[in-house]
Design a protein around this motif. Sequence first.
Motif, PDB file in Angstrom:
ATOM      1  N   LEU A 287       0.716  -1.041   0.067  1.00 51.19           N
ATOM      2  CA  LEU A 287       0.229  -0.043   0.039  1.00 51.19           C
ATOM      3  C   LEU A 287       0.992   1.287  -0.006  1.00 51.19           C
ATOM      4  CD1 LEU A 287      -2.881  -1.210   2.294  1.00 51.19           C
ATOM      5  CD2 LEU A 287      -2.881  -0.606  -0.267  1.00 51.19           C
ATOM      6  N   PHE A 288       2.191   1.057   0.483  1.00 50.38           N
ATOM      7  CA  PHE A 288       2.946   2.414   0.473  1.00 50.38           C
ATOM      8  C   PHE A 288       3.103   2.580  -0.931  1.00 50.38           C
ATOM      9  CE2 PHE A 288       7.220   3.758  -0.044  1.00 50.38           C
ATOM     10  CZ  PHE A 288       7.418   5.029   0.276  1.00 50.38           C
ATOM     11  N   GLY A 289       3.714   1.579  -1.742  1.00 51.94           N
ATOM     12  CA  GLY A 289       4.037   1.723  -3.066  1.00 51.94           C
ATOM     13  C   GLY A 289       3.001   2.181  -3.750  1.00 51.94           C
ATOM     14  N   TYR A 290       1.625   1.557  -3.510  1.00 47.33           N
ATOM     15  CA  TYR A 290       0.544   1.919  -4.543  1.00 47.33           C
ATOM     16  C   TYR A 290      -0.108   3.178  -4.055  1.00 47.33           C
ATOM     17  CZ  TYR A 290      -4.333   1.485  -5.996  1.00 47.33           C
ATOM     18  OH  TYR A 290      -5.519   1.352  -6.755  1.00 47.33           O
ATOM     19  N   THR A 291       0.226   3.762  -3.092  1.00 46.28           N
ATOM     20  CA  THR A 291      -0.368   5.218  -2.824  1.00 46.28           C
ATOM     21  C   THR A 291       0.664   6.182  -3.200  1.00 46.28           C
ATOM     22  OG1 THR A 291       0.254   4.985  -0.479  1.00 46.28           O
ATOM     23  CG2 THR A 291      -1.919   4.603  -1.005  1.00 46.28           C
ATOM     24  N   ASN A 292       1.763   5.830  -3.510  1.00 46.69           N
ATOM     25  CA  ASN A 292       3.037   6.703  -3.882  1.00 46.69           C
ATOM     26  C   ASN A 292       3.360   6.583  -5.365  1.00 46.69           C
ATOM     27  OD1 ASN A 292       4.036   8.388  -1.686  1.00 46.69           O
ATOM     28  ND2 ASN A 292       3.770   6.345  -0.594  1.00 46.69           N
ATOM     29  N   GLY A 293       2.596   5.917  -6.194  1.00 46.42           N
ATOM     30  CA  GLY A 293       2.517   5.839  -7.557  1.00 46.42           C
ATOM     31  C   GLY A 293       3.487   4.984  -8.228  1.00 46.42           C
ATOM     32  N   TYR A 294       3.896   3.837  -7.369  1.00 49.04           N
ATOM     33  CA  TYR A 294       4.838   2.733  -8.133  1.00 49.04           C
ATOM     34  C   TYR A 294       4.045   1.603  -8.824  1.00 49.04           C
ATOM     35  CZ  TYR A 294       8.676   4.651  -5.097  1.00 49.04           C
ATOM     36  OH  TYR A 294       9.453   5.267  -4.451  1.00 49.04           O
ATOM     37  N   THR A 295       4.753   1.042  -9.846  1.00 50.85           N
ATOM     38  CA  THR A 295       3.939  -0.126 -10.375  1.00 50.85           C
ATOM     39  C   THR A 295       3.655  -1.348  -9.570  1.00 50.85           C
ATOM     40  OG1 THR A 295       6.086  -1.390 -11.003  1.00 50.85           O
ATOM     41  CG2 THR A 295       5.650   0.480 -12.441  1.00 50.85           C
ATOM     42  N   LEU A 296       2.849  -2.055 -10.092  1.00 51.06           N
ATOM     43  CA  LEU A 296       2.366  -3.181  -9.244  1.00 51.06           C
ATOM     44  C   LEU A 296       3.628  -4.113  -8.777  1.00 51.06           C
ATOM     45  CD1 LEU A 296      -0.977  -4.289 -11.077  1.00 51.06           C
ATOM     46  CD2 LEU A 296      -0.695  -2.984  -8.880  1.00 51.06           C
ATOM     47  N   GLU A 297       4.611  -4.230  -9.593  1.00 49.68           N
ATOM     48  CA  GLU A 297       5.568  -5.052  -9.214  1.00 49.68           C
ATOM     49  C   GLU A 297       6.583  -4.296  -8.270  1.00 49.68           C
ATOM     50  OE1 GLU A 297       9.474  -7.460 -11.337  1.00 49.68           O
ATOM     51  OE2 GLU A 297       8.283  -6.107 -12.428  1.00 49.68           O
ATOM     52  N   GLU A 298       6.642  -3.231  -8.376  1.00 47.14           N
ATOM     53  CA  GLU A 298       7.246  -2.530  -7.294  1.00 47.14           C
ATOM     54  C   GLU A 298       6.632  -2.439  -6.063  1.00 47.14           C
ATOM     55  OE1 GLU A 298       9.660   0.936 -10.203  1.00 47.14           O
ATOM     56  OE2 GLU A 298       7.559   1.096  -9.495  1.00 47.14           O
ATOM     57  N   CYS A 299       5.383  -2.436  -6.147  1.00 46.67           N
ATOM     58  CA  CYS A 299       4.527  -2.554  -4.897  1.00 46.67           C
ATOM     59  C   CYS A 299       4.661  -3.881  -4.117  1.00 46.67           C
ATOM     60  CB  CYS A 299       2.865  -2.269  -5.189  1.00 46.67           C
ATOM     61  SG  CYS A 299       2.330  -0.740  -5.792  1.00 46.67           S
ATOM     62  N   GLY A 300       4.607  -4.894  -5.089  1.00 45.73           N
ATOM     63  CA  GLY A 300       4.976  -6.323  -4.537  1.00 45.73           C
ATOM     64  C   GLY A 300       6.349  -6.316  -3.982  1.00 45.73           C
ATOM     65  N   ASN A 301       7.441  -5.719  -4.441  1.00 47.34           N
ATOM     66  CA  ASN A 301       8.877  -5.536  -4.001  1.00 47.34           C
ATOM     67  C   ASN A 301       8.850  -5.093  -2.776  1.00 47.34           C
ATOM     68  OD1 ASN A 301       9.816  -7.185  -5.869  1.00 47.34           O
ATOM     69  ND2 ASN A 301      10.207  -5.310  -7.254  1.00 47.34           N
ATOM     70  N   LEU A 325      16.208   0.608   4.727  1.00 45.26           N
ATOM     71  CA  LEU A 325      16.290  -0.604   3.967  1.00 45.26           C
ATOM     72  C   LEU A 325      15.889  -0.551   2.393  1.00 45.26           C
ATOM     73  CD1 LEU A 325      15.282  -2.929   6.903  1.00 45.26           C
ATOM     74  CD2 LEU A 325      17.659  -2.702   6.156  1.00 45.26           C
ATOM     75  N   ALA A 326      14.593  -0.185   2.401  1.00 44.35           N
ATOM     76  CA  ALA A 326      14.112   0.228   0.987  1.00 44.35           C
ATOM     77  C   ALA A 326      15.119   0.704   0.120  1.00 44.35           C
ATOM     78  CB  ALA A 326      12.753   0.663   0.981  1.00 44.35           C
ATOM     79  N   GLU A 327      15.735   1.963   0.516  1.00 43.86           N
ATOM     80  CA  GLU A 327      16.555   2.607  -0.073  1.00 43.86           C
ATOM     81  C   GLU A 327      17.842   1.750  -0.412  1.00 43.86           C
ATOM     82  OE1 GLU A 327      17.296   5.833   2.187  1.00 43.86           O
ATOM     83  OE2 GLU A 327      15.734   7.199   1.184  1.00 43.86           O
ATOM     84  N   GLN A 328      18.401   0.839   0.629  1.00 40.88           N
ATOM     85  CA  GLN A 328      19.682   0.083   0.445  1.00 40.88           C
ATOM     86  C   GLN A 328      19.282  -1.017  -0.631  1.00 40.88           C
ATOM     87  OE1 GLN A 328      20.731  -1.578   3.979  1.00 40.88           O
ATOM     88  NE2 GLN A 328      20.507   0.459   5.211  1.00 40.88           N
ATOM     89  N   PHE A 329      18.008  -1.682  -0.742  1.00 44.48           N
ATOM     90  CA  PHE A 329      17.590  -2.464  -1.754  1.00 44.48           C
ATOM     91  C   PHE A 329      17.136  -1.734  -3.340  1.00 44.48           C
ATOM     92  CE2 PHE A 329      17.165  -5.296   1.631  1.00 44.48           C
ATOM     93  CZ  PHE A 329      16.918  -6.327   1.137  1.00 44.48           C
ATOM     94  N   GLY A 330      17.370  -0.515  -3.164  1.00 45.14           N
ATOM     95  CA  GLY A 330      16.992   0.163  -4.565  1.00 45.14           C
ATOM     96  C   GLY A 330      15.501   0.426  -4.936  1.00 45.14           C
ATOM     97  N   LYS A 333      13.533   5.047  -5.656  1.00 49.32           N
ATOM     98  CA  LYS A 333      14.145   5.593  -6.742  1.00 49.32           C
ATOM     99  C   LYS A 333      14.206   6.906  -6.716  1.00 49.32           C
ATOM    100  CE  LYS A 333      11.813   3.162  -9.822  1.00 49.32           C
ATOM    101  NZ  LYS A 333      11.486   2.462 -10.598  1.00 49.32           N
ATOM    102  N   ALA A 334      12.957   7.660  -6.338  1.00 50.71           N
ATOM    103  CA  ALA A 334      12.911   8.888  -6.321  1.00 50.71           C
ATOM    104  C   ALA A 334      11.655   9.197  -5.182  1.00 50.71           C
ATOM    105  CB  ALA A 334      12.379   9.655  -7.481  1.00 50.71           C
ATOM    106  N   PHE A 335      12.058   9.130  -4.050  1.00 50.73           N
ATOM    107  CA  PHE A 335      11.438   9.376  -3.071  1.00 50.73           C
ATOM    108  C   PHE A 335      10.326  10.549  -2.888  1.00 50.73           C
ATOM    109  CE2 PHE A 335       9.975   9.645   1.522  1.00 50.73           C
ATOM    110  CZ  PHE A 335       9.567   8.224   1.980  1.00 50.73           C
ATOM    111  N   PRO A 336       9.005  10.325  -3.184  1.00 53.12           N
ATOM    112  CA  PRO A 336       7.939  11.192  -3.280  1.00 53.12           C
ATOM    113  C   PRO A 336       7.985  12.364  -2.223  1.00 53.12           C
ATOM    114  CG  PRO A 336       7.072   9.069  -3.843  1.00 53.12           C
ATOM    115  CD  PRO A 336       8.273   8.820  -2.902  1.00 53.12           C
ATOM    116  N   ALA A 337       8.068  13.560  -2.640  1.00 53.32           N
ATOM    117  CA  ALA A 337       8.008  14.663  -1.510  1.00 53.32           C
ATOM    118  C   ALA A 337       6.732  14.565  -0.621  1.00 53.32           C
ATOM    119  CB  ALA A 337       7.929  15.991  -2.202  1.00 53.32           C
TER     120      ALA A 337
END
Length: 348
Positions: A287-301, A325-330, A333-337
């Motif tokens: 849900l963090f990924g989903y609400t911040n505009g990431y792809t479904l694969e990135e949300c799953g990651n 940790l998410a930043e360390q795992f890459g 990529k561009a943390f939303p403001a």
Amino acid sequence: MSVPKYDVLCIGNAIVDILSRTEDNFLVDNGIIKGAMNLIDAERAELLYSRKGPAIEASGGSAGNTAAGIASLGGRSAFFGKVAADELGRIYTHDIRGQGVAFDTPPLLDSAPTARCMIFVTPDGERSMNTYLGACVELGIEDIESSKVSAAQVVYFEGYLWDPPRAKEAILLAAKIAHEHGREVSMTLSDPFCVDRYRDEFLDLMRSGTVDIVFANEAEVKSLYQTSSFESALEALRGDCKLAAVTRSELGSIILRGDETVEVKAIEIDALVDTTGAGDLYAAGFLFGYTNGYTLEECGNFGSLAAGIVIQQIGPRPMHNLKDLAEQFGLIKAFPAKAGTGFASDNA
């Protein structure tokens, strides 16, 4: 539609977890169903507490864990849940606010105590939960803060809330407010036994459009459709909801949206310590990924990372900063403001 103040508003049972390591024969001797959430009364809670070994106390509850996970990733989360005006209630409130979650539900006065869940963790890392709901059952429509609901991009609730009767009305009210403001509603099926109790109602929530996003594990989705075929269950789920994420432990997860299917791997771990909170933290990452505009694969990651981290520790709240940790795992990529730190309280 206004810009949301919160990424996710989580609604669930506010529970203090009491975690203890034990052997499988302890579960057998005490009539505990392994790997399930067993609802118990106050007398049973006292009995199991007297028989347990050394324990760790930590604030928990499924949706509360998800809210804490979102905040740890740097997201903006809020939580509705009922505690009592007692020592455990004060501990719970301090913990969840300290993790950056907006929590302002008034405590219950002069009634049932704050809920607690005795979790027995066996050597294989499986957890068997025994929950006395206490004050949780008093969550009602009066606790639904419409300003928070309308300001959250997604409203998320746990299937366990279908056990306390007043909570159903509260959830339906929150879903109505959310949809009126162009927001989405999500739920987790929580537990196969919970699905068995409320199968028809859960399916109706999905098919009626009350719920937009569903989280489940393999056992829960097969229970939902009363089939031994995982593939058949997935196809049925695809047709019943707009978006679904189904976790499969070390096999990762499968995400469904329309005709789209995304398979996501689990992260490699050093050692499985305690599976408590794995699904909750997967939902947090997704849900963090989903609400911040990431792809479904990135949300799953994000979900795989959060779940993989929490199962390598005791307790359901992340002990490490998930954003770092998410930043360390890459992954970031561009943390939303807009996804800054959480809010301890609207009144803070």
